[in-house]
Design a protein around this motif. Structure first.
Motif, PDB file in Angstrom:
ATOM      1  N   PRO A 114       0.824  -1.212   0.000  1.00 38.80           N
ATOM      2  CA  PRO A 114       0.000   0.000   0.000  1.00 38.80           C
ATOM      3  C   PRO A 114       0.857   1.261   0.000  1.00 38.80           C
ATOM      4  O   PRO A 114       2.028   1.243   0.404  1.00 38.80           O
ATOM      5  N   MET A 115       0.267   2.363  -0.424  1.00 41.04           N
ATOM      6  CA  MET A 115       0.929   3.659  -0.344  1.00 41.04           C
ATOM      7  C   MET A 115       1.074   4.034   1.121  1.00 41.04           C
ATOM      8  O   MET A 115       0.131   3.882   1.897  1.00 41.04           O
ATOM      9  N   PRO A 116       2.260   4.504   1.555  1.00 41.98           N
ATOM     10  CA  PRO A 116       2.421   4.926   2.945  1.00 41.98           C
ATOM     11  C   PRO A 116       1.380   5.974   3.324  1.00 41.98           C
ATOM     12  O   PRO A 116       1.206   6.964   2.610  1.00 41.98           O
ATOM     13  N   THR A 117       0.689   5.763   4.420  1.00 41.43           N
ATOM     14  CA  THR A 117      -0.393   6.674   4.815  1.00 41.43           C
ATOM     15  C   THR A 117       0.122   8.071   5.128  1.00 41.43           C
ATOM     16  O   THR A 117      -0.572   9.054   4.892  1.00 41.43           O
ATOM     17  N   ASN A 118       1.351   8.167   5.653  1.00 40.97           N
ATOM     18  CA  ASN A 118       1.857   9.492   6.014  1.00 40.97           C
ATOM     19  C   ASN A 118       2.339  10.273   4.801  1.00 40.97           C
ATOM     20  O   ASN A 118       2.499  11.491   4.876  1.00 40.97           O
ATOM     21  N   GLN A 119       2.570   9.597   3.660  1.00 36.96           N
ATOM     22  CA  GLN A 119       3.085  10.284   2.494  1.00 36.96           C
ATOM     23  C   GLN A 119       2.084  11.282   1.939  1.00 36.96           C
ATOM     24  O   GLN A 119       2.444  12.398   1.554  1.00 36.96           O
ATOM     25  N   SER A 120       0.805  10.893   1.879  1.00 39.23           N
ATOM     26  CA  SER A 120      -0.232  11.804   1.378  1.00 39.23           C
ATOM     27  C   SER A 120      -0.364  13.011   2.293  1.00 39.23           C
ATOM     28  O   SER A 120      -0.598  14.140   1.834  1.00 39.23           O
ATOM     29  N   GLU A 121      -0.193  12.801   3.603  1.00 40.45           N
ATOM     30  CA  GLU A 121      -0.259  13.908   4.551  1.00 40.45           C
ATOM     31  C   GLU A 121       0.906  14.865   4.344  1.00 40.45           C
ATOM     32  O   GLU A 121       0.742  16.089   4.381  1.00 40.45           O
ATOM     33  N   VAL A 122       2.088  14.308   4.123  1.00 41.98           N
ATOM     34  CA  VAL A 122       3.280  15.130   3.884  1.00 41.98           C
ATOM     35  C   VAL A 122       3.114  15.942   2.606  1.00 41.98           C
ATOM     36  O   VAL A 122       3.419  17.131   2.562  1.00 41.98           O
ATOM     37  N   ASP A 123       2.625  15.302   1.543  1.00 44.11           N
ATOM     38  CA  ASP A 123       2.421  15.995   0.266  1.00 44.11           C
ATOM     39  C   ASP A 123       1.397  17.107   0.397  1.00 44.11           C
ATOM     40  O   ASP A 123       1.570  18.205  -0.149  1.00 44.11           O
ATOM     41  N   SER A 124       0.304  16.834   1.115  1.00 45.37           N
ATOM     42  CA  SER A 124      -0.742  17.840   1.316  1.00 45.37           C
ATOM     43  C   SER A 124      -0.220  19.022   2.106  1.00 45.37           C
ATOM     44  O   SER A 124      -0.508  20.184   1.793  1.00 45.37           O
ATOM     45  N   PHE A 177      14.036   4.653  13.957  1.00 43.67           N
ATOM     46  CA  PHE A 177      13.878   5.637  12.890  1.00 43.67           C
ATOM     47  C   PHE A 177      12.634   5.330  12.058  1.00 43.67           C
ATOM     48  O   PHE A 177      11.844   6.227  11.743  1.00 43.67           O
ATOM     49  N   GLY A 178      12.449   4.051  11.727  1.00 43.79           N
ATOM     50  CA  GLY A 178      11.288   3.653  10.936  1.00 43.79           C
ATOM     51  C   GLY A 178       9.987   3.839  11.691  1.00 43.79           C
ATOM     52  O   GLY A 178       9.011   4.369  11.154  1.00 43.79           O
ATOM     53  N   PHE A 179       9.965   3.428  12.960  1.00 44.69           N
ATOM     54  CA  PHE A 179       8.736   3.536  13.747  1.00 44.69           C
ATOM     55  C   PHE A 179       8.312   4.993  13.935  1.00 44.69           C
ATOM     56  O   PHE A 179       7.129   5.320  13.822  1.00 44.69           O
ATOM     57  N   LEU A 180       9.270   5.872  14.182  1.00 38.76           N
ATOM     58  CA  LEU A 180       8.935   7.275  14.426  1.00 38.76           C
ATOM     59  C   LEU A 180       8.568   8.019  13.147  1.00 38.76           C
ATOM     60  O   LEU A 180       8.138   9.174  13.211  1.00 38.76           O
ATOM     61  N   HIS A 181       8.716   7.382  11.991  1.00 39.32           N
ATOM     62  CA  HIS A 181       8.224   7.969  10.743  1.00 39.32           C
ATOM     63  C   HIS A 181       6.818   7.476  10.410  1.00 39.32           C
ATOM     64  O   HIS A 181       6.167   8.023   9.513  1.00 39.32           O
ATOM     65  N   THR A 182       6.368   6.433  11.101  1.00 39.87           N
ATOM     66  CA  THR A 182       5.030   5.895  10.821  1.00 39.87           C
ATOM     67  C   THR A 182       4.155   5.818  12.071  1.00 39.87           C
ATOM     68  O   THR A 182       2.944   5.788  11.961  1.00 39.87           O
ATOM     69  N   PHE A 183       4.795   5.788  13.246  1.00 35.92           N
ATOM     70  CA  PHE A 183       4.103   5.619  14.530  1.00 35.92           C
ATOM     71  C   PHE A 183       3.199   4.385  14.513  1.00 35.92           C
ATOM     72  O   PHE A 183       2.099   4.395  15.051  1.00 35.92           O
ATOM     73  N   SER A 184       3.687   3.354  13.857  1.00 33.98           N
ATOM     74  CA  SER A 184       2.961   2.082  13.813  1.00 33.98           C
ATOM     75  C   SER A 184       3.946   0.997  13.393  1.00 33.98           C
ATOM     76  O   SER A 184       5.077   1.292  12.981  1.00 33.98           O
ATOM     77  N   PHE A 185       3.519  -0.246  13.508  1.00 39.63           N
ATOM     78  CA  PHE A 185       4.333  -1.364  13.030  1.00 39.63           C
ATOM     79  C   PHE A 185       3.657  -1.933  11.784  1.00 39.63           C
ATOM     80  O   PHE A 185       2.579  -2.518  11.862  1.00 39.63           O
ATOM     81  N   SER A 186       4.255  -1.716  10.622  1.00 39.33           N
ATOM     82  CA  SER A 186       3.680  -2.138   9.350  1.00 39.33           C
ATOM     83  C   SER A 186       4.801  -2.363   8.358  1.00 39.33           C
ATOM     84  O   SER A 186       5.985  -2.158   8.662  1.00 39.33           O
ATOM     85  N   VAL A 187       4.427  -2.752   7.152  1.00 42.18           N
ATOM     86  CA  VAL A 187       5.450  -2.935   6.119  1.00 42.18           C
ATOM     87  C   VAL A 187       6.103  -1.598   5.776  1.00 42.18           C
ATOM     88  O   VAL A 187       7.277  -1.553   5.381  1.00 42.18           O
ATOM     89  N   THR A 188       5.353  -0.511   5.924  1.00 39.48           N
ATOM     90  CA  THR A 188       5.922   0.811   5.676  1.00 39.48           C
ATOM     91  C   THR A 188       7.023   1.126   6.681  1.00 39.48           C
ATOM     92  O   THR A 188       8.022   1.778   6.351  1.00 39.48           O
ATOM     93  N   THR A 189       6.842   0.647   7.903  1.00 41.17           N
ATOM     94  CA  THR A 189       7.870   0.831   8.925  1.00 41.17           C
ATOM     95  C   THR A 189       9.181   0.190   8.481  1.00 41.17           C
ATOM     96  O   THR A 189      10.268   0.735   8.704  1.00 41.17           O
ATOM     97  N   LEU A 190       9.096  -0.959   7.832  1.00 37.24           N
ATOM     98  CA  LEU A 190      10.291  -1.640   7.337  1.00 37.24           C
ATOM     99  C   LEU A 190      10.992  -0.818   6.258  1.00 37.24           C
ATOM    100  O   LEU A 190      12.221  -0.821   6.161  1.00 37.24           O
ATOM    101  N   PHE A 191      10.208  -0.133   5.432  1.00 38.05           N
ATOM    102  CA  PHE A 191      10.787   0.714   4.388  1.00 38.05           C
ATOM    103  C   PHE A 191      11.646   1.813   5.013  1.00 38.05           C
ATOM    104  O   PHE A 191      12.817   1.996   4.655  1.00 38.05           O
ATOM    105  N   TYR A 192      11.064   2.543   5.967  1.00 35.27           N
ATOM    106  CA  TYR A 192      11.824   3.605   6.624  1.00 35.27           C
ATOM    107  C   TYR A 192      12.976   3.039   7.450  1.00 35.27           C
ATOM    108  O   TYR A 192      14.033   3.660   7.555  1.00 35.27           O
ATOM    109  N   SER A 193      12.760   1.861   8.029  1.00 36.25           N
ATOM    110  CA  SER A 193      13.840   1.220   8.786  1.00 36.25           C
ATOM    111  C   SER A 193      15.008   0.895   7.860  1.00 36.25           C
ATOM    112  O   SER A 193      16.176   1.038   8.244  1.00 36.25           O
ATOM    113  N   GLY A 194      14.703   0.447   6.642  1.00 40.20           N
ATOM    114  CA  GLY A 194      15.753   0.156   5.668  1.00 40.20           C
ATOM    115  C   GLY A 194      16.599   1.376   5.370  1.00 40.20           C
ATOM    116  O   GLY A 194      17.838   1.289   5.288  1.00 40.20           O
TER     117      GLY A 194
END
Length: 225
Positions: A114-124, A177-194
């Motif tokens: 899925p598209m990272p949920t916080n990305q749309s918020e950042v873009d807006s 670092f990944g968790f504090l960019h998503t404030f959740s545990f998800s596949v998106t968290t792994l992306f930022y963790s990477g």
């Protein structure tokens, strides 16, 4: 054991306080963005407060970081000259970050992730106050986040220079670092963790936080372009 637990507890509290200071500063920009359309005067006021706070925090972080290294520096962190070889090596780390992002975007395009949920918020948010949001993302965030997630983190919790500490430090630093960019545990968290793992590896490879800030700067600039 009691002294060790007390010392580690104080370090955790100090780390959280430094993180809160950064979040307060970024929150001032968020408030300015919210007022950008409905009350530009208030937005301008908050931008001024943000810039003054930013200068104070930058001075505080730089002083505290130097003070920590003066007290103990097993990893031998210090300023190292930029050379053609080191710049090319830094660019190789940047290519690694790009590879992670390209792979991730392809997985999103093909509806595997899925598209990272916080990305749309950042873009807006960026559309409401584009200059200052982009300025903060490209210039301020890399400096503050590298001080916190790499500099202070390793000085507080993984100062010993051995393989176990290095590996654990990289992994845990990246996860936080990944968790504090998503404030959740998800596949998106792994992306930022990477991305965090690459940044931590860069820090420990060059042993100069300026290289890490430069890498983070390039990554954020690329993301906006």
């Amino acid at each position: 054991m009691t002294a060790y637990l007390k010392r580690q507890t104080m370090r955790i509290i100090a780390f959280i306080m430094l993180l809160i200071i950064y979040l307060i500063n970024s929150g001032q920009l968020t408030t300015a963005t919210e007022y950008a359309k409905k009350n530009p005067a208030i937005a301008t006021k908050y931008i001024g407060i943000m810039l003054m706070t930013m200068a104070v925090i930058l001075a505080l972080f730089a002083w505290l970081y130097r003070r920590q290294l003066q007290r103990g520096n097993p990893h031998h962190f210090k300023k190292r000259p930029f050379t053609i070889k080191s710049i090319l090596q830094l660019f190789a780390f940047f290519i690694g970050m790009l590879a992670v992002q390209v792979l991730w975007s392809q997985l999103i395009v093909h509806h595997i992730l899925p598209m990272p949920t916080n990305q749309s918020e950042v873009d807006s948010q960026a559309l409401q106050l584009p200059f200052w949001n982009n300025f903060y993302s490209i210039v301020a965030a890399p400096v503050f986040e590298e001080f916190i997630f790499r500099g202070f983190f390793f000085n507080f919790f993984f100062a010993k220079n051995n393989r176990r500490n290095i590996v654990l430090g990289i992994l845990i630093s990246g996860f936080i670092f990944g968790f504090l960019h998503t404030f959740s545990f998800s596949v998106t968290t792994l992306f930022y963790s990477g991305l965090g793992w690459i940044l931590a590896s860069c820090y420990l490879y060059f042993k100069d936080i300026r290289y890490d800030m430069a890498l983070h700067f390039m990554n954020n600039l690329w993301s906006i372009l």
